[in-house]
Write a protein that holds these residues in place. Structure first.
Motif, PDB file in Angstrom:
ATOM      1  N   HIS A   5       5.383 -22.450  -6.687  1.00 60.35           N
ATOM      2  CA  HIS A   5       6.603 -21.794  -7.169  1.00 60.35           C
ATOM      3  C   HIS A   5       6.372 -20.336  -7.557  1.00 60.35           C
ATOM      4  N   LEU A   6       5.124 -19.954  -7.684  1.00 66.21           N
ATOM      5  CA  LEU A   6       4.826 -18.576  -8.062  1.00 66.21           C
ATOM      6  C   LEU A   6       4.941 -17.651  -6.853  1.00 66.21           C
ATOM      7  N   LEU A   7       5.075 -16.381  -7.131  1.00 68.02           N
ATOM      8  CA  LEU A   7       5.070 -15.388  -6.053  1.00 68.02           C
ATOM      9  C   LEU A   7       3.648 -15.186  -5.547  1.00 68.02           C
ATOM     10  N   SER A   8       3.544 -14.723  -4.335  1.00 70.93           N
ATOM     11  CA  SER A   8       2.238 -14.369  -3.783  1.00 70.93           C
ATOM     12  C   SER A   8       1.880 -12.941  -4.207  1.00 70.93           C
ATOM     13  N   THR A   9       0.629 -12.592  -4.009  1.00 69.18           N
ATOM     14  CA  THR A   9       0.210 -11.214  -4.272  1.00 69.18           C
ATOM     15  C   THR A   9       1.001 -10.239  -3.398  1.00 69.18           C
ATOM     16  N   ALA A  10       1.229 -10.620  -2.150  1.00 70.14           N
ATOM     17  CA  ALA A  10       1.975  -9.742  -1.242  1.00 70.14           C
ATOM     18  C   ALA A  10       3.407  -9.515  -1.740  1.00 70.14           C
ATOM     19  N   GLU A  11       4.016 -10.557  -2.302  1.00 70.89           N
ATOM     20  CA  GLU A  11       5.384 -10.385  -2.809  1.00 70.89           C
ATOM     21  C   GLU A  11       5.406  -9.482  -4.038  1.00 70.89           C
ATOM     22  N   VAL A  12       4.448  -9.661  -4.933  1.00 71.45           N
ATOM     23  CA  VAL A  12       4.409  -8.806  -6.129  1.00 71.45           C
ATOM     24  C   VAL A  12       4.122  -7.356  -5.719  1.00 71.45           C
ATOM     25  N   ASP A 217      -7.460 -11.341  -2.825  1.00 75.56           N
ATOM     26  CA  ASP A 217      -8.526 -10.501  -2.269  1.00 75.56           C
ATOM     27  C   ASP A 217      -8.075  -9.815  -0.982  1.00 75.56           C
ATOM     28  N   GLU A 218      -7.336 -10.549  -0.175  1.00 77.57           N
ATOM     29  CA  GLU A 218      -6.892  -9.996   1.103  1.00 77.57           C
ATOM     30  C   GLU A 218      -5.906  -8.855   0.909  1.00 77.57           C
ATOM     31  N   VAL A 219      -4.986  -9.002  -0.025  1.00 82.39           N
ATOM     32  CA  VAL A 219      -3.938  -7.993  -0.216  1.00 82.39           C
ATOM     33  C   VAL A 219      -4.426  -6.839  -1.086  1.00 82.39           C
ATOM     34  N   HIS A 220      -5.187  -7.158  -2.106  1.00 83.03           N
ATOM     35  CA  HIS A 220      -5.598  -6.124  -3.065  1.00 83.03           C
ATOM     36  C   HIS A 220      -6.469  -5.059  -2.402  1.00 83.03           C
ATOM     37  N   GLY A 221      -7.391  -5.501  -1.545  1.00 83.79           N
ATOM     38  CA  GLY A 221      -8.252  -4.539  -0.867  1.00 83.79           C
ATOM     39  C   GLY A 221      -9.133  -3.774  -1.844  1.00 83.79           C
ATOM     40  N   ASP A 222      -9.457  -2.551  -1.483  1.00 82.75           N
ATOM     41  CA  ASP A 222     -10.244  -1.720  -2.396  1.00 82.75           C
ATOM     42  C   ASP A 222      -9.823  -0.257  -2.244  1.00 82.75           C
ATOM     43  N   ARG A 223     -10.410   0.575  -3.092  1.00 80.46           N
ATOM     44  CA  ARG A 223      -9.900   1.948  -3.201  1.00 80.46           C
ATOM     45  C   ARG A 223     -10.233   2.813  -1.995  1.00 80.46           C
ATOM     46  N   SER A 224     -11.049   2.308  -1.086  1.00 79.40           N
ATOM     47  CA  SER A 224     -11.390   3.124   0.086  1.00 79.40           C
ATOM     48  C   SER A 224     -10.301   3.094   1.147  1.00 79.40           C
ATOM     49  N   ASP A 225      -9.231   2.343   0.891  1.00 84.89           N
ATOM     50  CA  ASP A 225      -8.119   2.235   1.853  1.00 84.89           C
ATOM     51  C   ASP A 225      -7.374   3.581   1.891  1.00 84.89           C
ATOM     52  N   HIS A 226      -7.642   4.384   2.903  1.00 84.53           N
ATOM     53  CA  HIS A 226      -7.246   5.798   2.886  1.00 84.53           C
ATOM     54  C   HIS A 226      -6.721   6.187   4.265  1.00 84.53           C
ATOM     55  N   ILE A 227      -5.466   6.540   4.337  1.00 85.27           N
ATOM     56  CA  ILE A 227      -4.817   6.783   5.623  1.00 85.27           C
ATOM     57  C   ILE A 227      -5.481   7.908   6.402  1.00 85.27           C
ATOM     58  N   ALA A 229      -8.698   8.461   6.376  1.00 85.85           N
ATOM     59  CA  ALA A 229     -10.088   8.096   6.660  1.00 85.85           C
ATOM     60  C   ALA A 229     -10.075   6.727   7.345  1.00 85.85           C
ATOM     61  N   SER A 230     -10.401   5.688   6.584  1.00 81.41           N
ATOM     62  CA  SER A 230     -10.365   4.331   7.115  1.00 81.41           C
ATOM     63  C   SER A 230      -9.331   3.540   6.323  1.00 81.41           C
ATOM     64  N   TYR A 231      -8.423   2.868   7.031  1.00 81.59           N
ATOM     65  CA  TYR A 231      -7.330   2.226   6.306  1.00 81.59           C
ATOM     66  C   TYR A 231      -6.962   0.884   6.925  1.00 81.59           C
ATOM     67  N   GLN A 232      -6.281   0.072   6.114  1.00 83.66           N
ATOM     68  CA  GLN A 232      -5.787  -1.239   6.532  1.00 83.66           C
ATOM     69  C   GLN A 232      -4.265  -1.177   6.667  1.00 83.66           C
ATOM     70  N   ASP A 233      -3.701  -2.152   7.395  1.00 87.45           N
ATOM     71  CA  ASP A 233      -2.248  -2.148   7.566  1.00 87.45           C
ATOM     72  C   ASP A 233      -1.552  -3.339   6.915  1.00 87.45           C
ATOM     73  N   HIS A 234      -2.293  -4.165   6.174  1.00 87.42           N
ATOM     74  CA  HIS A 234      -1.694  -5.368   5.583  1.00 87.42           C
ATOM     75  C   HIS A 234      -1.957  -5.443   4.073  1.00 87.42           C
ATOM     76  N   THR A 235      -2.451  -4.404   3.505  1.00 87.71           N
ATOM     77  CA  THR A 235      -2.858  -4.426   2.098  1.00 87.71           C
ATOM     78  C   THR A 235      -1.786  -3.825   1.195  1.00 87.71           C
ATOM     79  N   ALA A 236      -2.036  -3.956  -0.112  1.00 89.84           N
ATOM     80  CA  ALA A 236      -1.156  -3.301  -1.085  1.00 89.84           C
ATOM     81  C   ALA A 236      -1.102  -1.799  -0.820  1.00 89.84           C
ATOM     82  N   ALA A 237      -2.237  -1.219  -0.508  1.00 86.49           N
ATOM     83  CA  ALA A 237      -2.251   0.228  -0.239  1.00 86.49           C
ATOM     84  C   ALA A 237      -1.345   0.578   0.935  1.00 86.49           C
TER      85      ALA A 237
END
Lengths: 292, 91
Positions: A5-12, A217-227, A229-237
């Motif tokens: 019943h809780l929200l996911s990290t992606a929803e928050v 862990d999958e959504v939170h990622g880390d601070r190196s997510d940088h458009i 430089a190197s970046y992800q497309d499914h993270t909070a960033a």
């Protein structure tokens, strides 16, 4: 609170990025029908109901029998609330908003209450107990406006912003707004009264990781997510760097920074960053202070 | 007799030839309430310059002001507001 019943990290994270979440048909028909019977008695000015006292714990709101209480006690609604404002929020106020058929005036755009200065935030639930089609008075809102420091009706001059939306959906739909989201009552060109129940809830403690962390862990990622430089497309960033179409070019980058600051609060991860904006300036600030 | 129409455009940057991200229209020549908000809005012009080319006269542009200390990263009101006018004849 059961995890389903809780929200996911992606929803928050989506709420942090855009200021709202919409859940269609969350409230079952029998509760919607009971609410409409109640609201027909209290409309058009919501002063005839017995209302709770501001500061009442959520768990004590509207004891049975009450369609409002039944809505608030739905496991899914409890899960949404807990995920965003923790397990023990308190009642701020509520109101049944009515738009009569043929009411063609749009309310001026506004932000509720007063200018906000905190990272901690309230949520507002908007419950539509009947179907709301386009043009029938669904609340208008501006995605991604929730972190703007403005004061209530001062934004009334803004008539149209690219990307603005109206809430539509089947009976029992629920929209959840960060307290700061710009919104307005919309004209009702339909043939039926439009009812919307809105309740504001205040957190009573840090709103840190109260949601389902299965995807954290999958959504939170880390601070190196940088458009740049190197970046992800499914993270909070990735969500935080996505500007709304009405965001000005440079201010859109500040929106990314402010979303990151709010995410730091919600995750208690003071190193989180999106696109390196906070990291690079914090490094220089340490140098300026002589602490690096 | 003349009346003023006022068009407010919010642009993506301080440059007048950048995209419109928001707009408002107040029509002193029309009666009744302010025109309703549009359901699926598209800007009346792509840029501020396009408004000039359609006969709107620029009467005010937002100044570029440095932020107050400690609020450098605060987001608030739309920064790039351009106010235009047209004078129209009425009966």
């Amino acid at each position: 609170m059961a995890g389903e019943h809780l929200l996911s990290t992606a929803e928050v994270a989506a709420l942090v990025a855009r200021g709202f979440l919409i859940f269609e048909s969350v409230v079952p028909p029998e509760i919607n029908t009971a609410a409409l019977e109640l609201f027909e008695q209290t409309a058009p000015i919501d002063l005839m109901r017995d209302k709770p006292t501001s500061g009442t714990p959520l768990s004590e709101l509207y004891p049975e029998p009450s369609p409002i209480g039944a809505m608030l006690r739905l496991p899914r609604v409890q899960g949404i609330i807990t995920s965003l404002v923790g397990p023990e929020p308190v009642y701020d106020h509520d109101w049944v908003h009515v738009r009569e058929p043929g009411d063609v005036l749009d309310q001026h755009l506004h932000q509720d209450a007063i200018i906000d200065t905190t990272l901690a935030f309230d949520i507002q639930l908007f419950w539509f107990p009947h179907d709301v089609a386009a043009g029938e008075g669904g609340t208008g809102f501006v995605p991604g406006s929730h972190l703007r420091a403005v004061n209530e009706a001062d934004i009334g001059r803004y008539q149209n912003l690219v990307g603005q939306r109206d809430i539509t959906g089947p009976a029992g739909s629920l929209a959840v707004f960060h307290q700061g989201l710009w919104h307005r009552g919309r004209a009702n060109h339909g043939a039926q009264r439009r009812f919307m129940y809105k309740v504001r809830l205040n957190p009573t403690g840090p709103q840190v990781r109260c949601w389902d962390l299965a995807d954290y862990d999958e959504v939170h990622g880390d601070r190196s997510d940088h458009i740049f430089a190197s970046y992800q497309d499914h993270t909070a960033a990735a969500m935080f760097r996505r500007a709304e179409p009405w965001h000005e070019a440079a201010t859109g980058r500040l929106e990314t920074v402010n979303r990151s600051r709010l995410w730091r609060y919600l995750t208690a991860d003071t190193s989180f960053d999106a696109d390196w904006y906070l990291t690079r300036t914090e490094g220089r600030e340490r140098i300026d202070r002589g602490t690096d | 007799m003349q009346r003023q129409q006022v068009l407010v455009l919010y642009l993506a940057t301080s440059a007048l030839d950048t995209p419109v991200v928001g707009w408002s229209l107040y029509d002193g020549a029309a009666g009744g309430p302010t025109a309703p908000v549009e359901d699926r809005p598209a800007p009346p012009y792509q840029t501020g310059v396009d408004a000039l080319r359609d006969g709107w006269r620029l009467i005010q542009a937002s100044p570029l002001l440095p932020p107050d200390p400690e609020t450098e990263r605060q987001v608030s009101y739309l920064k790039h507001e351009f106010i235009f006018e047209k004078l129209v004849e009425i009966e």
